[in-house]
Structures are given as C-alpha cells and as structure tokens.
Motif scaffolding. Structure first.
Motif, PDB file in Angstrom:
ATOM      1  N   ALA A 195      90.139  79.263  27.604  1.00 47.21           N
ATOM      2  CA  ALA A 195      91.441  78.953  27.021  1.00 47.21           C
ATOM      3  C   ALA A 195      91.663  79.629  25.675  1.00 47.21           C
ATOM      4  CB  ALA A 195      91.600  77.443  26.869  1.00 47.21           C
ATOM      5  N   GLY A 196      90.570  79.849  24.941  1.00 45.56           N
ATOM      6  CA  GLY A 196      90.732  80.323  23.568  1.00 45.56           C
ATOM      7  C   GLY A 196      90.537  81.807  23.355  1.00 45.56           C
ATOM      8  N   LEU A 197      89.737  82.461  24.178  1.00 43.06           N
ATOM      9  CA  LEU A 197      89.408  83.866  23.932  1.00 43.06           C
ATOM     10  C   LEU A 197      90.556  84.784  24.352  1.00 43.06           C
ATOM     11  CD1 LEU A 197      85.695  83.918  25.143  1.00 43.06           C
ATOM     12  CD2 LEU A 197      86.520  83.943  22.776  1.00 43.06           C
ATOM     13  N   THR A 198      90.940  85.659  23.441  1.00 41.41           N
ATOM     14  CA  THR A 198      92.014  86.617  23.721  1.00 41.41           C
ATOM     15  C   THR A 198      91.567  88.063  23.549  1.00 41.41           C
ATOM     16  OG1 THR A 198      92.783  86.455  21.418  1.00 41.41           O
ATOM     17  CG2 THR A 198      93.813  84.975  23.039  1.00 41.41           C
ATOM     18  N   ALA A 199      90.447  88.298  22.893  1.00 44.03           N
ATOM     19  CA  ALA A 199      90.031  89.660  22.556  1.00 44.03           C
ATOM     20  C   ALA A 199      89.133  90.291  23.605  1.00 44.03           C
ATOM     21  CB  ALA A 199      89.311  89.658  21.205  1.00 44.03           C
ATOM     22  N   VAL A 200      88.715  89.516  24.603  1.00 45.76           N
ATOM     23  CA  VAL A 200      87.833  90.023  25.652  1.00 45.76           C
ATOM     24  C   VAL A 200      88.349  89.534  27.001  1.00 45.76           C
ATOM     25  CG1 VAL A 200      85.751  90.148  24.212  1.00 45.76           C
ATOM     26  CG2 VAL A 200      86.312  88.016  25.413  1.00 45.76           C
ATOM     27  N   GLU A 201      87.872  90.165  28.061  1.00 49.50           N
ATOM     28  CA  GLU A 201      88.210  89.731  29.412  1.00 49.50           C
ATOM     29  C   GLU A 201      87.256  88.616  29.826  1.00 49.50           C
ATOM     30  OE1 GLU A 201      88.084  91.482  33.978  1.00 49.50           O
ATOM     31  OE2 GLU A 201      88.399  92.882  32.301  1.00 49.50           O
ATOM     32  N   THR A 202      87.780  87.432  30.051  1.00 48.73           N
ATOM     33  CA  THR A 202      86.940  86.290  30.391  1.00 48.73           C
ATOM     34  C   THR A 202      86.525  86.348  31.862  1.00 48.73           C
ATOM     35  OG1 THR A 202      88.912  84.965  30.825  1.00 48.73           O
ATOM     36  CG2 THR A 202      87.960  84.827  28.611  1.00 48.73           C
ATOM     37  N   PRO A 203      85.444  85.633  32.242  1.00 50.16           N
ATOM     38  CA  PRO A 203      84.921  85.744  33.601  1.00 50.16           C
ATOM     39  C   PRO A 203      85.809  85.072  34.646  1.00 50.16           C
ATOM     40  CG  PRO A 203      83.615  84.187  32.308  1.00 50.16           C
ATOM     41  CD  PRO A 203      84.557  84.855  31.358  1.00 50.16           C
ATOM     42  N   PRO A 204      86.254  85.808  35.659  1.00 49.22           N
ATOM     43  CA  PRO A 204      87.032  85.183  36.733  1.00 49.22           C
ATOM     44  C   PRO A 204      86.121  84.363  37.639  1.00 49.22           C
ATOM     45  CG  PRO A 204      86.635  87.486  37.250  1.00 49.22           C
ATOM     46  CD  PRO A 204      86.081  87.256  35.867  1.00 49.22           C
ATOM     47  N   VAL A 205      86.717  83.400  38.318  1.00 52.39           N
ATOM     48  CA  VAL A 205      85.993  82.574  39.289  1.00 52.39           C
ATOM     49  C   VAL A 205      86.730  82.673  40.613  1.00 52.39           C
ATOM     50  CG1 VAL A 205      85.151  80.269  39.861  1.00 52.39           C
ATOM     51  CG2 VAL A 205      85.221  81.011  37.467  1.00 52.39           C
ATOM     52  N   ALA A 206      86.036  83.092  41.661  1.00 48.65           N
ATOM     53  CA  ALA A 206      86.665  83.265  42.964  1.00 48.65           C
ATOM     54  C   ALA A 206      87.075  81.916  43.547  1.00 48.65           C
ATOM     55  CB  ALA A 206      85.708  83.973  43.914  1.00 48.65           C
ATOM     56  N   GLU A 207      88.073  81.936  44.406  1.00 47.65           N
ATOM     57  CA  GLU A 207      88.550  80.723  45.058  1.00 47.65           C
ATOM     58  C   GLU A 207      87.422  80.091  45.875  1.00 47.65           C
ATOM     59  OE1 GLU A 207      92.116  79.247  48.102  1.00 47.65           O
ATOM     60  OE2 GLU A 207      91.985  81.347  47.452  1.00 47.65           O
ATOM     61  N   GLY A 208      87.283  78.773  45.763  1.00 47.83           N
ATOM     62  CA  GLY A 208      86.272  78.056  46.519  1.00 47.83           C
ATOM     63  C   GLY A 208      84.885  78.092  45.923  1.00 47.83           C
ATOM     64  N   VAL A 209      84.747  78.666  44.741  1.00 46.09           N
ATOM     65  CA  VAL A 209      83.431  78.824  44.112  1.00 46.09           C
ATOM     66  C   VAL A 209      83.198  77.751  43.051  1.00 46.09           C
ATOM     67  CG1 VAL A 209      82.195  80.261  42.418  1.00 46.09           C
ATOM     68  CG2 VAL A 209      82.993  81.259  44.560  1.00 46.09           C
ATOM     69  N   GLY A 210      81.999  77.180  43.057  1.00 41.26           N
ATOM     70  CA  GLY A 210      81.541  76.311  41.994  1.00 41.26           C
ATOM     71  C   GLY A 210      80.586  77.086  41.102  1.00 41.26           C
ATOM     72  N   HIS A 211      81.131  77.661  40.022  1.00 39.17           N
ATOM     73  CA  HIS A 211      80.363  78.482  39.082  1.00 39.17           C
ATOM     74  C   HIS A 211      79.524  77.547  38.208  1.00 39.17           C
ATOM     75  CE1 HIS A 211      79.316  81.683  36.421  1.00 39.17           C
ATOM     76  NE2 HIS A 211      80.430  82.392  36.509  1.00 39.17           N
ATOM     77  N   VAL A 212      78.260  77.913  37.933  1.00 39.21           N
ATOM     78  CA  VAL A 212      77.420  77.055  37.097  1.00 39.21           C
ATOM     79  C   VAL A 212      77.120  77.698  35.736  1.00 39.21           C
ATOM     80  CG1 VAL A 212      76.419  75.803  39.031  1.00 39.21           C
ATOM     81  CG2 VAL A 212      75.271  77.879  38.194  1.00 39.21           C
ATOM     82  N   TYR A 213      77.702  78.854  35.445  1.00 39.61           N
ATOM     83  CA  TYR A 213      77.667  79.465  34.118  1.00 39.61           C
ATOM     84  C   TYR A 213      76.270  79.511  33.507  1.00 39.61           C
ATOM     85  CZ  TYR A 213      82.721  79.312  34.394  1.00 39.61           C
ATOM     86  OH  TYR A 213      84.018  79.490  34.798  1.00 39.61           O
ATOM     87  N   HIS A 214      75.349  80.134  34.248  1.00 40.85           N
ATOM     88  CA  HIS A 214      74.078  80.453  33.591  1.00 40.85           C
ATOM     89  C   HIS A 214      74.351  81.323  32.371  1.00 40.85           C
ATOM     90  CE1 HIS A 214      70.043  81.688  32.758  1.00 40.85           C
ATOM     91  NE2 HIS A 214      70.309  82.940  33.057  1.00 40.85           N
ATOM     92  N   GLN A 215      75.255  82.264  32.538  1.00 42.36           N
ATOM     93  CA  GLN A 215      75.756  83.042  31.417  1.00 42.36           C
ATOM     94  C   GLN A 215      77.278  83.024  31.445  1.00 42.36           C
ATOM     95  OE1 GLN A 215      73.857  84.210  29.144  1.00 42.36           O
ATOM     96  NE2 GLN A 215      71.840  84.283  30.136  1.00 42.36           N
TER      97      GLN A 215
END
Length: 370
Positions: A261-281
C-alpha cells in the motif's frame, strides 16, 4: 547510528524461550539423533502437506539430493530447473550425476515458465524441479499436467514456501515429492534441517534408508545410503516453530500489505490469482541503478539484499564443460532481467509498525532522489 533509529535487519531468525527449552529437554533426555522427536516432527509436518508421508533430513539440499536418488535420477538424465534460484537447486542435480537444464521464469511469480519448460523437454529429461521462490508457488496448475503428459517426475523445491498454496492446495503436495528447508532465516526453522514429503509409501521408505546408511535396522544395510539424518534437537526446535508458523505467516502477509500500500518508488511483488503467498522474501523490482538504491537504503538502516544476483548458469561450476560436452549458451531473458532488477526488503514477523513505516518512507525517499 542509522537515520531514524537502529538498523532494520533484512531477516531475523526467531529463537525464543520455547525453542531453547525444547532443545534442553532433548539434550537432557540423551536421545539426540533420529529418535522420538524426529518421528513426531515428521508426523506433525505432514498436516502441512495434505497428510503426506514426511522424511526429515539434515538440510534442504539433502532433501533435494535424496529425492532425486530415490526417483532413480542419475548419470545420463536431465532435470529441468530454473536458473534464477539458489545454487542448491542445480547442485542437487549435479550431485546425483545428472545434468541441470535451465528454463526461464515467469516475470510475476519468478517460478518456472511452463512454455519454456515445454521447449526444453527431451529424450533425457527425467524430472522437472519447480522452485516456489520467495514463498510464491510456481504455476503447478500448468507444470504438473505438462509433467504428467511426458511421464516426468516433479520435485518441488519448496525450501522457501512453507505453507504456501495454489488453488487451496499446499505446496509439497503436488509432485512426486516436495522438499523443504529449515535454515534459520526461513519462515520456520530447526536451526538447520530439511523435510521431504511424498504420497508414495515405498518412496518414503527408500528415503529413510538413504538418509541412514541404507539401513532400517542397525547393521542390516539394504542399499547404499548416506548419513543425512536430522538430530532430535533440531526436530524439537522445528516442532515448536511449526506451532507458530501460521501466526508468523499471517504477520508476514500483513506486513506485505503495508508495504504494498505504501511503496511507490519500486515495483511491488504481484500475487497470482488463487495463490497463498507466504512472503519468505518481499522482493521488489527497480529498473534503475539498483546498487545506488540499495546503498542509500543501507545508509538509512534499512536492510536489503539481492536474491539472486547471478543466475546459476553463469556461476563457475556451470560455465565449465562436463564430460567433454560443450557448455550451452542459455537464452533466458526473464532470468537475466530479474537478476538485474530485484532486491528484497524486510518482511519478517518481528517487524514493528514503526519499522514498517520507516521502510516505506525510506524506500520512497530514496526513489524520489535517484
């Protein structure tokens, strides 16, 4: 002193009183190698992978290597892997005498591109090794049917993706086997260790033999094996961590939402539909001067790192001919672009709301200034 307060680490292993007490309990018991704690850890971890058989080993790399051995992969075989990964993914293939064949990745998930994989399947292909990089599953909805069509084994490198899902199904429950790492900076750890999940009871037994010098009963060696066992101390720590994984995963996701929500200076990581991302990084892209961007963040006390700056096929062991065969020139444009652009920001569950605010403000300020 870093601007705004103490440095924010890029990753932070969690070792609390519960983990310490579990380790001490095992040490006092005298049962310290592949005893009841390992068996309990295997049983409990099975709930994370659709009830599959689980076999604990001493590292994620060992998990990959033993899985390939149990599948019969060896000299003369090829395994399709991403070049944009940690070297262990390809090293495990070389360690069993097979050759890695590098396919390109998808720009969004950083997982194997099924079209690139399809183009690399040949008469020597024995397996496909998707890597669920950064905690985002590779596209198993396309990769698994592709493997089935060509009668290839799928070995999931889930070393960064404990608890991740695609369409409600857990990673580690798609292929012939799933391999997990419990290195200290992973989403959960056992100080060091690994786990293999498989639906095949016969394969699970073979894996247990391979990790323990080829024997189930002492001195009754059935096959040639190795010593890749997990200690009961490691398993005890892992069992504690496993009880906290769901909470930590939710905190990682909440932290990622703040960054999204806050980052504007970089491309944030997309999450594909149906995916439960666990953000190791939490891995972002920046197409400008990445080194200058990261150096400025470090000056502000904001931890950051590149995973991974050099594609595997460009590392020294993979730029040298093997067995007299010429080194292939790989054409992997998305791999090359990712290696140039990505870097990761802190997302671990120990972050405070104030630290998240510092990360957002610092990244945006740096981006505006470059």
């Amino acid at each position: 002193m870093a601007a705004g307060g103490a440095p924010i680490p890029a990753a932070q292993p969690v070792i609390g009183d519960d983990e310490i007490e579990a380790a001490v309990r095992v040490l006092r018991s005298g049962r310290v190698v592949q005893g009841p704690e390992v068996a309990a850890f295997e049983e409990e971890f099975g709930e994370l992978v659709d009830g599959r058989h689980c076999v604990a080993v001493n590292s994620g790399t060992s998990a990959l290597q033993l899985t390939l051995l149990a599948l019969g992969v060896g000299p003369g075989d090829e395994v399709i892997v991403p070049s944009f990964s940690f070297a262990a993914s390809a090293n495990a293939v070389r360690l069993v005498g097979a050759e890695p064949v590098f396919a390109d990745i998808e720009a969004g998930s950083y997982g194997l591109d099924p079209d690139s994989v399809a183009a690399e399947i040949g008469p020597r292909t024995a397996a496909i090794m998707p890597v669920h990089l950064y905690g985002h599953p590779a596209d198993m909805a396309r990769l698994q049917p592709l493997a089935d069509k060509h009668k290839l084994a799928v070995v999931e490198d889930a070393c960064q993706a404990h608890g991740a899902t695609q369409n409600g199904r857990q990673v580690g429950a798609f292929g012939a086997a799933g391999c997990f790492s419990f290195y200290p900076t992973k989403n959960m750890h056992s100080l060091e260790g690994g786990m293999i999940s498989t639906a095949d009871a016969g394969m699970a037994r073979t894996l247990r033999l391979l990790r323990n010098q080829g024997m189930e009963q002492r001195y009754a060696n059935e096959i040639v094996g190795a010593n890749m066992r997990m200690t009961d101390v490691a398993a005890a720590v892992g069992r504690v961590q496993l009880t906290k994984l769901a909470g930590w995963t939710e905190q990682r996701r909440q932290n990622a939402k703040v960054l999204d929500a806050g980052l504007t200076a970089v491309e944030t990581p997309p999450v594909a539909e149906g995916v439960g991302h666990v953000y190791h990084q939490y891995t972002v892209r920046y197409a400008g001067d990445r080194d200058a961007f990261m150096a400025a963040l470090t000056e502000r006390g904001i931890g950051n790192a590149v995973y991974y700056p050099t594609p595997i096929h460009e590392l020294k062991p993979y730029r040298e001919p093997v067995g007299g065969n010429p080194v292939r020139a790989w054409d992997l444009p998305e791999t090359a672009r990712a290696a140039r652009e990505v870097f990761s920001l802190p997302v671990h569950p120990s972050l405070t709301s104030e630290q998240l605010e510092r990360i957002v403000a610092g990244v945006n300020e740096v981006g505006e200034g470059l």
